[in-house]
Enzyme design. Structure first.
Site, PDB file in Angstrom:
ATOM      1  N   ARG A 124      -2.704  57.942   0.932  1.00  0.00           N
ATOM      2  CA  ARG A 124      -2.011  56.651   0.990  1.00  0.00           C
ATOM      3  C   ARG A 124      -0.921  56.619  -0.074  1.00  0.00           C
ATOM      4  NH1 ARG A 124      -1.144  52.319  -3.026  1.00  0.00           N
ATOM      5  NH2 ARG A 124      -0.653  50.450  -1.838  1.00  0.00           N
ATOM      6  N   VAL A 125       0.272  56.218   0.323  1.00  0.00           N
ATOM      7  CA  VAL A 125       1.383  56.104  -0.612  1.00  0.00           C
ATOM      8  C   VAL A 125       1.854  54.651  -0.630  1.00  0.00           C
ATOM      9  CG1 VAL A 125       3.729  56.865  -1.135  1.00  0.00           C
ATOM     10  CG2 VAL A 125       2.071  58.492  -0.201  1.00  0.00           C
ATOM     11  N   GLY A 126       1.970  54.095  -1.832  1.00  0.00           N
ATOM     12  CA  GLY A 126       2.429  52.714  -1.981  1.00  0.00           C
ATOM     13  C   GLY A 126       3.935  52.643  -2.198  1.00  0.00           C
ATOM     14  N   ASP A 127       4.379  51.548  -2.794  1.00  0.00           N
ATOM     15  CA  ASP A 127       5.822  51.345  -2.922  1.00  0.00           C
ATOM     16  C   ASP A 127       6.441  52.078  -4.109  1.00  0.00           C
ATOM     17  OD1 ASP A 127       4.330  49.492  -4.566  1.00  0.00           O
ATOM     18  OD2 ASP A 127       6.231  48.518  -5.025  1.00  0.00           O
ATOM     19  N   THR A 174       5.855  45.925  -9.064  1.00  0.00           N
ATOM     20  CA  THR A 174       4.410  46.135  -9.127  1.00  0.00           C
ATOM     21  C   THR A 174       3.719  45.063  -8.292  1.00  0.00           C
ATOM     22  OG1 THR A 174       2.467  46.112 -10.559  1.00  0.00           O
ATOM     23  CG2 THR A 174       4.347  44.817 -11.288  1.00  0.00           C
ATOM     24  N   GLY A 175       2.644  45.455  -7.625  1.00  0.00           N
ATOM     25  CA  GLY A 175       1.934  44.482  -6.794  1.00  0.00           C
ATOM     26  C   GLY A 175       1.303  45.180  -5.616  1.00  0.00           C
ATOM     27  N   THR A 208       0.718  49.040 -11.289  1.00  0.00           N
ATOM     28  CA  THR A 208       1.546  50.205 -11.554  1.00  0.00           C
ATOM     29  C   THR A 208       2.035  50.075 -12.984  1.00  0.00           C
ATOM     30  OG1 THR A 208       3.505  48.993 -10.867  1.00  0.00           O
ATOM     31  CG2 THR A 208       2.402  50.265  -9.187  1.00  0.00           C
ATOM     32  N   GLY A 221       1.467  47.146  -2.809  1.00  0.00           N
ATOM     33  CA  GLY A 221       2.553  48.042  -2.417  1.00  0.00           C
ATOM     34  C   GLY A 221       2.998  47.932  -0.975  1.00  0.00           C
TER      35      GLY A 221
END
Lengths: 302, 302
Positions: free
Chosen positions: B198-201, B221-222, B170, B224
């Protein structure tokens, strides 16, 4: 001790205008969901199965703002959000802005168990549902005459009749099973007249839903935007885990200090590591119920 | 003291295979974003404007996984997520699964400032963008030849060349301005070959992004999914606020105890109430940079 608690939304119909027929209807819906969830625990089932069963029943009941009977967007469609979390390894699944899934909590659970992801939204979430063999429903299935009328009233700027269900709110459940595993689930149609694509706190892990074994499981309801900004459910669980607050004190801090400071209100249900159920709110009422293996059993609105 | 920190993703290209040309390219991109954000603070601008400016520059740079140059879904499209949070009153805005918005961080900010909502997803978020006078871009704008090739490699099950940017990660920024206001912003294209929807963090307030005046501002970042389950950014801020941990210790606890326990890795940048910048990660590297009014200035990858 095994235990379950459920809610059908905070910000209930004002006490003065709740007709006896309506009250009976709400109580019967809560009772059915509580029975369904508790039966799972009683026969040795998991907390995950118990909260899934209870939330499914509330989704199917048109009196509550989730699944059938969901509040409608400004374009008149139902758009549904849900999340589930397993306290064992903090696995979680959630969906948002789905329009054709009968039981969003079931789909959230599939996301948790069958995908690499935690949160799927919109048509991508429904594509996943189809791949999982979940039949889609027409959006019409979710839209009740009461919700359509409520939306029309709101769009004309008229006061909404107190006789229809509140235009916001959620449903949710938390449970502890015989093995001490905790779980939480939340499901909602969001707010009446919301923008398409608006997502509230329910499917946001940490905001509307959180569970961690040895700590607590929490499901929230209220004005979602404030619960997101306060990271409500995680605030409560972190206060219990790291600061040694009781679940009750942690919830009061969240409602009375944090949320009130931001200008929001709502409610929370939770169960702690020992199976002690707590239900707190800062609104006039919260549809709720609790039952545990020590004999506690209650349904309440105010 | 005023200060800004930025990141361009954790899980950098392995040190052994990073060519000198590539390294220069990354460093130049980070430098430009750091300059852009710091210039805002230097001329007395707000932390909110500073993080917006820095993240915009990283979104526009095709070397980083956000905006142009985003990782692609399994269907070959760019789908973008972003969030921003203002530490003053914990106001927040976020968007997810948008496909045609050049600078998702700008749209997230509009959601915060111009809507009643915190999170908008999919076509509903783009409808809001159009109402706000933000022109939409063709999805083609975001897709770079490198990302298309990366997706093809991944779908054929081949090892992805170390010469292309990592397939996840990110960009983000945190800042403290002269008035002591904190802000955080995060933006991403998610993971290569992700499911549509798909939604990450990154756009999840509390997971990838959090800011609270007097406490800290954090951007993560990473991987998610792990950051969502750990409610990473809020975990760090709550540890600082309620348990008195330093920002550094709070980040190490999150990375080394909580995330590692779940099986995840990644990195965090943050700034505390005094303007002290901290950048920590559990991956081989994290593209990052920091500058403050005491004279600190650095760009680093490993």
């Amino acid at each position: 001790m095994y235990a379950i608690a459920i809610h059908g939304g905070a910000g209930a119909v004002p006490r003065a205008s709740l007709s006896p027929e309506r009250e009976l209807q709400y109580r019967a819906g809560l009772e059915a969901a509580l029975d369904g969830g508790y039966a799972v625990l009683e026969r040795g089932g998991s907390s995950l199965d118990a909260v899934t069963a209870a939330v499914r029943l509330l989704e199917d009941d048109p009196a509550f703002n989730a699944g059938r009977g969901a509040a409608l967007t400004r374009e008149g469609a139902a758009e549904l959000d849900a999340a589930i979390m397993d306290g064992r390894e903090q696995r979680a699944g959630a969906v948002a802005a789905v329009r054709h899934v009968k039981n969003p909590v079931e789909l959230a659970r599939r996301v948790m168990e069958k995908s690499r992801h935690v949160l799927l939204v919109g048509p991508g979430a429904e594509e996943f549902a189809l791949e999982e063999g979940i039949a889609l429903m027409p959006n019409l299935y979710f839209r009740t005459p009461e919700r359509i009328s409520q939306l029309e009233h709101e769009q004309r700027g008229e006061r909404v009749s107190d006789l229809v269900p509140p235009g916001k709110g959620t449903v949710g459940a938390v449970a502890r099973d015989r093995d001490g595993n905790l779980a939480a689930a939340t499901s909602t149609g969001g707010m009446t007249n919301k923008r398409p694509g608006r997502v509230g706190d329910s499917p946001i892990i940490g905001a509307g839903t959180y569970a961690k074994n040895g700590v607590c499981a929490v499901s929230a309801t209220g004005h979602g935007e404030y619960f997101i900004r306060a990271v409500a459910a995680h605030h409560v669980c972190a206060a219990v885990e790291y600061r040694g607050l009781t679940l009750e004190l942690a919830m009061r801090e969240l409602l009375d200090d944090i949320l009130r400071g931001l200008g929001g209100d709502g409610g929370l249900i939770g169960v702690d590591r020992d199976g002690h159920v707590v239900m707190q709110f800062s609104t006039e009422g919260m549809y709720r119920g609790a039952r545990d293996s020590s004999g506690r059993s209650e349904i309440a609105i105010y």
